[in-house]
Write an enzyme that holds these catalytic residues in place. Structure first.
Site, short mmCIF file in Angstrom:
data_model
loop_
_atom_site.label_atom_id
_atom_site.label_comp_id
_atom_site.label_asym_id
_atom_site.label_seq_id
_atom_site.Cartn_x
_atom_site.Cartn_y
_atom_site.Cartn_z
N ARG A 73 -12.67 68.26 102.05
CA ARG A 73 -13.00 69.67 102.30
C ARG A 73 -13.03 69.88 103.81
NH1 ARG A 73 -18.89 70.63 101.56
NH2 ARG A 73 -18.79 70.80 103.82
N HIS A 112 -18.84 74.10 103.26
CA HIS A 112 -18.96 74.26 101.81
C HIS A 112 -18.63 75.69 101.40
CE1 HIS A 112 -20.54 74.08 97.77
NE2 HIS A 112 -21.29 75.12 98.04
N TYR A 168 -24.43 68.44 109.30
CA TYR A 168 -24.50 67.17 108.56
C TYR A 168 -23.25 66.29 108.67
CZ TYR A 168 -22.17 70.21 105.11
OH TYR A 168 -21.32 71.08 104.50
C1 TPP Z 1 -26.58 73.62 88.40
C2 TPP Z 1 -26.41 73.86 89.86
N1 TPP Z 1 -27.13 73.16 90.75
C3 TPP Z 1 -26.97 73.36 92.07
C4 TPP Z 1 -26.09 74.30 92.52
C5 TPP Z 1 -25.88 74.53 94.01
N2 TPP Z 1 -24.57 74.00 94.39
C6 TPP Z 1 -23.52 74.83 94.60
S1 TPP Z 1 -22.13 73.97 94.99
C7 TPP Z 1 -22.93 72.50 94.94
C8 TPP Z 1 -22.21 71.21 95.24
C9 TPP Z 1 -21.03 70.98 94.37
O1 TPP Z 1 -20.35 69.84 94.80
P1 TPP Z 1 -19.01 69.42 94.12
O2 TPP Z 1 -19.16 69.35 92.64
O3 TPP Z 1 -18.56 68.17 94.80
O4 TPP Z 1 -18.01 70.63 94.42
P2 TPP Z 1 -17.48 71.16 95.84
O5 TPP Z 1 -18.47 72.18 96.30
O6 TPP Z 1 -17.38 70.00 96.75
O7 TPP Z 1 -16.17 71.79 95.54
C10 TPP Z 1 -24.27 72.67 94.60
C11 TPP Z 1 -25.25 71.56 94.47
C12 TPP Z 1 -25.37 75.04 91.57
N3 TPP Z 1 -24.48 75.95 91.92
N4 TPP Z 1 -25.53 74.79 90.25
#
Ligand code: TPP
Ligand code: MG
Length: 353
Positions: free
Chosen positions: A257, A261, A270
């Site tokens: 990425r 985020h 970070y």
């Molecule tokens: C159930 C839940 N917990 C926490 C969040 C907050 N949250 C949004 S994105 C994210 C990280 C997701 O990481 P990943 O699955 O690696 O996807 P990426 O963002 O890297 O595409 C989190 C913890 C959420 N949206 N839903």
């Protein structure tokens, strides 16, 4: 696809083009020159739109937006492998895949403009499910949908996108477990982009994600997610397997990425710039373009036409987004319950005067 264990660095992902665009595997994945050009064009168009979306958010035209720069090959290579009637369950970062599926970008972006709950595109017509923010909740939905496809006796397949962080959720386990037991026609396409917001994959999971598939009784593959040919080939193989009744596959596409985020995140808090710069050397567009130029599949005229089309498309989407009016405020009350609730009626009167 074969996997070579390299002590200390984990399993080497299957790869067809090196980061420099040199063939290191069989480049004949069954795509015509026209399709190869289309793949590059989509990658260029998607990246340009992604950058425009970030600008739109900075200008207050979108509320929040999660960029996908660096992940174009993982999304476009996998989406390109689908048949028209296959069904996709996305996360919130798959705008590039959505474009390939024919989803209208202005409609898609209504979610990020805050004018609609899940984008007003029609999931049935586009075969692309609603944007899903709650992590991994699309996966049980995808398994349920794949079960429906199986019960209907169709030869269509479901593809579910997920992130590395999603594999820590119970929903991932439940969907993967039942998919294995029921041999569902489902492909799990995990984009391991190194991060789950501020949590690096190394702190997210102690093992390798692709290996988890074995515990569920189906194959896992690790592929270079910045190599569009390798992603396409791995996804097509997995879709063929699912279509043939042999059940699911978990693909771990190793990518990165490049941006934050989302527009609500400051990634400099970070991670260091050196890491991002190192990742840029594996840029998926440059790699593919280098090979296409070397083999004569594209020329300078094609490349500049791609850039022009990408620019025009980004401007068209920008204008469309800005022109979209806010929906009537009463909708947020009207569509919450089938029957009116007294507390909501009170709030409705208060809000709407
Ligand atoms: C159930 C839940 N917990 C926490 C969040 C907050 N949250 C949004 S994105 C994210 C990280 C997701 O990481 P990943 O699955 O690696 O996807 P990426 O963002 O890297 O595409 C989190 C913890 C959420 N949206 N839903
Ligand atoms: Mg991630």
């Amino acid at each position: 696809m074969s996997h070579v264990s390299e002590a200390g660095s984990g399993t080497a992902p299957a790869r067809i083009l090196s980061a420099d665009g040199e063939p290191v595997g069989d480049v004949d994945v069954g795509l015509t020159p026209d399709e190869l050009r289309a793949l590059l064009r989509w990658m260029v168009v998607a990246r340009r739109l992604d950058r425009e979306c970030i600008a739109l958010q900075r200008q207050g035209e979108l509320t929040v937006y999660p960029g996908f720069e660096g992940q174009e090959a993982a999304q476009i290579g996998s989406a390109w492998a689908l048949e028209r009637d296959d069904f996709v369950w996305p996360t919130f970062r798959e705008l590039a895949a959505a474009l390939v599926r024919g989803v209208d970008a202005v409609q898609y972006l209504q979610y990020h403009r805050g004018t609609w709950h899940g984008g007003p595109y029609d999931p049935r017509a586009t075969r692309f499910g609603p944007i899903c923010i709650p992590i991994a909740t699309q996966l049980p939905h995808a398994a349920g949908y794949a079960l429906g496809q199986q019960l209907d006796g169709t030869d269509t397949v479901t593809l579910a996108y997920l992130g590395d962080g999603s594999t820590s959720e119970g929903d991932f386990h439940e969907a993967a477990n039942l998919s294995g037991v029921w041999k569902l026609p489902l492909v799990f396409l995990c984009q391991n982009n190194g991060w789950a917001i501020s949590v690096p994959t190394s702190e997210q999971t102690a093992g390798e994600i692709w290996r988890r598939a074995e515990g569920y009784g189906f194959p896992g593959v690790r592929v270079d997610g910045n190599d569009v040919l390798a992603v396409y080939a791995a996804t097509r193989d997995a879709l063929d397997r699912a279509r043939g009744g042999d059940g699911p596959t978990l693909i771990e596409a190793m990518t990165y990425r490049i941006g934050a985020h989302s527009t609500a995140d400051d990634a400099t808090k970070y991670r260091g710039e050196a890491e991002v710069e190192a990742a840029r050397t594996a840029d998926p567009i440059r790699r593919f373009r280098t090979w296409l130029v070397a083999t004569g599949v594209v020329d300078d005229a094609f490349l500049s036409r791609c850039d022009d089309e990408a620019e025009a498309f980004a401007m068209e989407v920008r204008a469309g987004v800005i022109a979209t009016p806010a929906p009537p405020a009463e909708w947020m009350f009207d569509w919450l319950y089938a029957a009116p609730a007294s507390n909501l009626e009170r709030q409705r009167d208060e809000a709407l005067g």
